[in-house]
Design a protein around this motif. Sequence first.
Motif, PDB file in Angstrom:
ATOM      1  N   GLY A 142      27.289  33.859  58.451  1.00  0.00           N
ATOM      2  CA  GLY A 142      27.389  34.846  59.534  1.00  0.00           C
ATOM      3  C   GLY A 142      26.024  35.439  59.784  1.00  0.00           C
ATOM      4  O   GLY A 142      25.043  34.701  59.874  1.00  0.00           O
ATOM      5  N   GLU A 143      25.943  36.755  59.877  1.00  0.00           N
ATOM      6  CA  GLU A 143      24.653  37.421  60.085  1.00  0.00           C
ATOM      7  C   GLU A 143      24.034  37.832  58.752  1.00  0.00           C
ATOM      8  O   GLU A 143      24.709  37.924  57.748  1.00  0.00           O
ATOM      9  N   TRP A 144      22.740  38.172  58.804  1.00  0.00           N
ATOM     10  CA  TRP A 144      22.082  38.802  57.648  1.00  0.00           C
ATOM     11  C   TRP A 144      22.360  40.303  57.712  1.00  0.00           C
ATOM     12  O   TRP A 144      21.449  41.087  57.934  1.00  0.00           O
ATOM     13  N   SER A 145      23.589  40.745  57.532  1.00  0.00           N
ATOM     14  CA  SER A 145      23.871  42.177  57.699  1.00  0.00           C
ATOM     15  C   SER A 145      24.970  42.657  56.764  1.00  0.00           C
ATOM     16  O   SER A 145      25.791  41.875  56.284  1.00  0.00           O
ATOM     17  N   GLN A 146      24.977  43.957  56.535  1.00  0.00           N
ATOM     18  CA  GLN A 146      26.017  44.591  55.733  1.00  0.00           C
ATOM     19  C   GLN A 146      27.375  44.421  56.409  1.00  0.00           C
ATOM     20  O   GLN A 146      28.384  44.205  55.752  1.00  0.00           O
ATOM     21  N   ARG A 147      27.364  44.514  57.742  1.00  0.00           N
ATOM     22  CA  ARG A 147      28.596  44.393  58.507  1.00  0.00           C
ATOM     23  C   ARG A 147      29.256  43.043  58.225  1.00  0.00           C
ATOM     24  O   ARG A 147      30.450  42.964  57.956  1.00  0.00           O
ATOM     25  N   TRP A 148      28.448  41.978  58.256  1.00  0.00           N
ATOM     26  CA  TRP A 148      28.984  40.646  57.970  1.00  0.00           C
ATOM     27  C   TRP A 148      29.479  40.573  56.518  1.00  0.00           C
ATOM     28  O   TRP A 148      30.509  39.958  56.237  1.00  0.00           O
ATOM     29  N   GLY A 149      28.789  41.235  55.603  1.00  0.00           N
ATOM     30  CA  GLY A 149      29.245  41.258  54.214  1.00  0.00           C
ATOM     31  C   GLY A 149      30.638  41.873  54.097  1.00  0.00           C
ATOM     32  O   GLY A 149      31.484  41.394  53.328  1.00  0.00           O
ATOM     33  N   ARG A 150      30.870  42.936  54.874  1.00  0.00           N
ATOM     34  CA  ARG A 150      32.198  43.573  54.849  1.00  0.00           C
ATOM     35  C   ARG A 150      33.262  42.665  55.463  1.00  0.00           C
ATOM     36  O   ARG A 150      34.342  42.477  54.902  1.00  0.00           O
ATOM     37  N   GLN A 151      32.930  42.072  56.621  1.00  0.00           N
ATOM     38  CA  GLN A 151      33.889  41.161  57.268  1.00  0.00           C
ATOM     39  C   GLN A 151      34.192  39.968  56.368  1.00  0.00           C
ATOM     40  O   GLN A 151      35.352  39.579  56.195  1.00  0.00           O
ATOM     41  N   ALA A 152      33.124  39.411  55.778  1.00  0.00           N
ATOM     42  CA  ALA A 152      33.298  38.219  54.952  1.00  0.00           C
ATOM     43  C   ALA A 152      34.124  38.540  53.710  1.00  0.00           C
ATOM     44  O   ALA A 152      34.852  37.681  53.197  1.00  0.00           O
ATOM     45  N   ALA A 153      34.018  39.778  53.212  1.00  0.00           N
ATOM     46  CA  ALA A 153      34.824  40.172  52.053  1.00  0.00           C
ATOM     47  C   ALA A 153      36.309  40.051  52.397  1.00  0.00           C
ATOM     48  O   ALA A 153      37.103  39.507  51.617  1.00  0.00           O
ATOM     49  N   GLU A 154      36.682  40.539  53.564  1.00  0.00           N
ATOM     50  CA  GLU A 154      38.083  40.412  53.995  1.00  0.00           C
ATOM     51  C   GLU A 154      38.515  38.962  54.043  1.00  0.00           C
ATOM     52  O   GLU A 154      39.567  38.583  53.522  1.00  0.00           O
ATOM     53  N   ILE A 155      37.687  38.143  54.705  1.00  0.00           N
ATOM     54  CA  ILE A 155      38.014  36.722  54.849  1.00  0.00           C
ATOM     55  C   ILE A 155      38.147  36.069  53.481  1.00  0.00           C
ATOM     56  O   ILE A 155      39.138  35.392  53.178  1.00  0.00           O
ATOM     57  N   ALA A 156      37.157  36.311  52.617  1.00  0.00           N
ATOM     58  CA  ALA A 156      37.118  35.625  51.326  1.00  0.00           C
ATOM     59  C   ALA A 156      38.274  36.069  50.433  1.00  0.00           C
ATOM     60  O   ALA A 156      38.941  35.232  49.800  1.00  0.00           O
ATOM     61  N   LEU A 157      38.552  37.373  50.394  1.00  0.00           N
ATOM     62  CA  LEU A 157      39.596  37.866  49.493  1.00  0.00           C
ATOM     63  C   LEU A 157      40.988  37.453  49.993  1.00  0.00           C
ATOM     64  O   LEU A 157      41.929  37.331  49.209  1.00  0.00           O
ATOM     65  N   THR A 193      41.404  34.489  51.798  1.00  0.00           N
ATOM     66  CA  THR A 193      41.458  33.031  51.652  1.00  0.00           C
ATOM     67  C   THR A 193      41.684  32.621  50.202  1.00  0.00           C
ATOM     68  O   THR A 193      42.420  31.682  49.917  1.00  0.00           O
ATOM     69  N   ASP A 194      41.007  33.324  49.281  1.00  0.00           N
ATOM     70  CA  ASP A 194      41.144  32.989  47.858  1.00  0.00           C
ATOM     71  C   ASP A 194      41.346  34.268  47.056  1.00  0.00           C
ATOM     72  O   ASP A 194      40.384  34.831  46.523  1.00  0.00           O
TER      73      ASP A 194
END
Lengths: 340, 340
Positions: free
Chosen positions: A223-238, A240-241
């Motif tokens: 995604g982006e190099w950003s905190q925002r993407w880190g938060r969004q990706a946390a939702e997706i990752a948690l 998904t797995d």
Amino acid sequence: MSSQQPRAATITDVAALAGVSIATVSKALNGRAQVREETRQRVLRAAEKLAFQPNALARGLISGQTRTVGLLTSDSVGRFGIPVLLGAEDAFGAGEMSVLLCDARGDAIREQHHLRTLLARRVDGLIVVGQSTDPRPSISRDLPLPVVYAYAPSEDPRDVSFVPDDVEGARAAVRHMLTIGRRRIAHITGPTHYQAARDRAEGVLSALEEAGLSLSCGQVLSGEWSQRWGRQAAEIALRTDPELDAVVCGSDQIAAGFVEAARERGRRVPDDVAVVGYDNWEVLATETRPPLTTIDMNLESLGRTAAQHLFAAIDGRATPGVHRMPCRLIIRGSTAPSGD
Amino acid sequence: MSSQQPRAATITDVAALAGVSIATVSKALNGRAQVREETRQRVLRAAEKLAFQPNALARGLISGQTRTVGLLTSDSVGRFGIPVLLGAEDAFGAGEMSVLLCDARGDAIREQHHLRTLLARRVDGLIVVGQSTDPRPSISRDLPLPVVYAYAPSEDPRDVSFVPDDVEGARAAVRHMLTIGRRRIAHITGPTHYQAARDRAEGVLSALEEAGLSLSCGQVLSGEWSQRWGRQAAEIALRTDPELDAVVCGSDQIAAGFVEAARERGRRVPDDVAVVGYDNWEVLATETRPPLTTIDMNLESLGRTAAQHLFAAIDGRATPGVHRMPCRLIIRGSTAPSGD
């Protein structure tokens, strides 16, 4: 200084007062043997009378060396380029070289302008500091001086480039996760059009493969190099797995966002999910809860090495190619056992 | 460049080939009238044959100006100094000046060493960029060239300094809070041994006094320049004055910590508590939830102004004193009405 100041005496003034040529003044002040002792004394008296200071310019004219190097940057934000630049400045300072700074701000025309200025100034060599690890066009062809590239490598393999070893850095992050017993490891990173994102993903995947493991979530989350993407990706990752027990992030900003979102979802870091960042951007990495384990690219050291290599290149001892400099793992609370 | 490169021809080579003195070569290449046309042609032919480039060094020797300025910094972290430096570099680049960069890293001995180097290089002027707004010792006494101080002012009022107007910046933050209807305003900031903390507190208190209000929590809450302190201070402030409806913070890091802790305690930002940061450190200010309203010190513009003033000083038109440059309010979600 106060409102008025004395004009500094020039070599021309000394020559006029001593009644000799500029070349004779230069030779006399540099202690060359071709000048008669009587003339030398006359020049020295004139120089003293005018408070003339030993002049690097004049020495440069005589020796053909200016003991000045150019630093060409293109990094107006400065987060990655600046430590490299400071490392280089440090090495040059120690070697009694001076550093001419030019910032092209990512603009090719501005870069050409700066390059012409540096050539007119007769710098002894040039360091080109990039703003990302993406390869950049070579400027070395037809230049009558050595050039070393730092952080962003030259596209031309005949040039000398110093870059962080991001593949190995990411491998170290994964190996650390394996050491603390994690097996379901995801990778959240920046846009894949960045060389840094691709290199770090390659490192993560190869280290997992060596351990006989596959990537959690089935794919690299880019995604982006950003905190925002880190938060969004946390939702997706948690989602998904849900059994995810470790995340290697492509930057500290992404890791900070992940840690924040994971905590809000009731996951303990590192007990439930261990997190490694990348960059060791201390002002961020030490402020998250818990502070981030991360990969440090040793950028100041990289800049210093590039500068030292430029000295070697000026002496005709360049070592062409892309030199990958080691990164190091910094262990903090986001992977360390909590102790209870 | 490849492994070997041609040595660039020097003015000495041209003089030897043309059979004239170095001074004559310089005069001929600079189009001075004192050189006979025949001699000038001989020099030009020699220069062309040797691919001799117009040389800034030689011009400097003749004119007494090097068109080079020194940038003396002491900011190895770089967050505040770097934008100032880039602004200055920008202004110099446009004026065809070159910038010699020296980083003293907060070390007085290193600074002296760099200063000697810059003097030997005969820079036309010097900008000293500080790492905080605390006044610093003057280096201008007895220097034969103009000096301008940026960000950190000189202790000597006869020097020329450019600093952000932090008192007025903090007043703008308070006035913004008053405009959106807030009345119970606290101030959380960094250590009071920093001039920046004292100036901003002064601005907050004077603006409150003008509005006939007193400070919430009964005193300025001073701690570290960190997110951690912002979180701790949020607890203290919300406990001390539960009716608190606005906080002016001395930095974006403090504000980010406050916003985070307030959210965790169930306070809505900005609906319950509006928050203003300081610095407009974008990478942080735009990433908090909500993004931070903040004060921007316009540091690049400050650096550019300092550089332009140095040109004026080189021309003998310096304006001594501490010049306070305006800051500006950047409005984002931490004070903006939420729209619902």
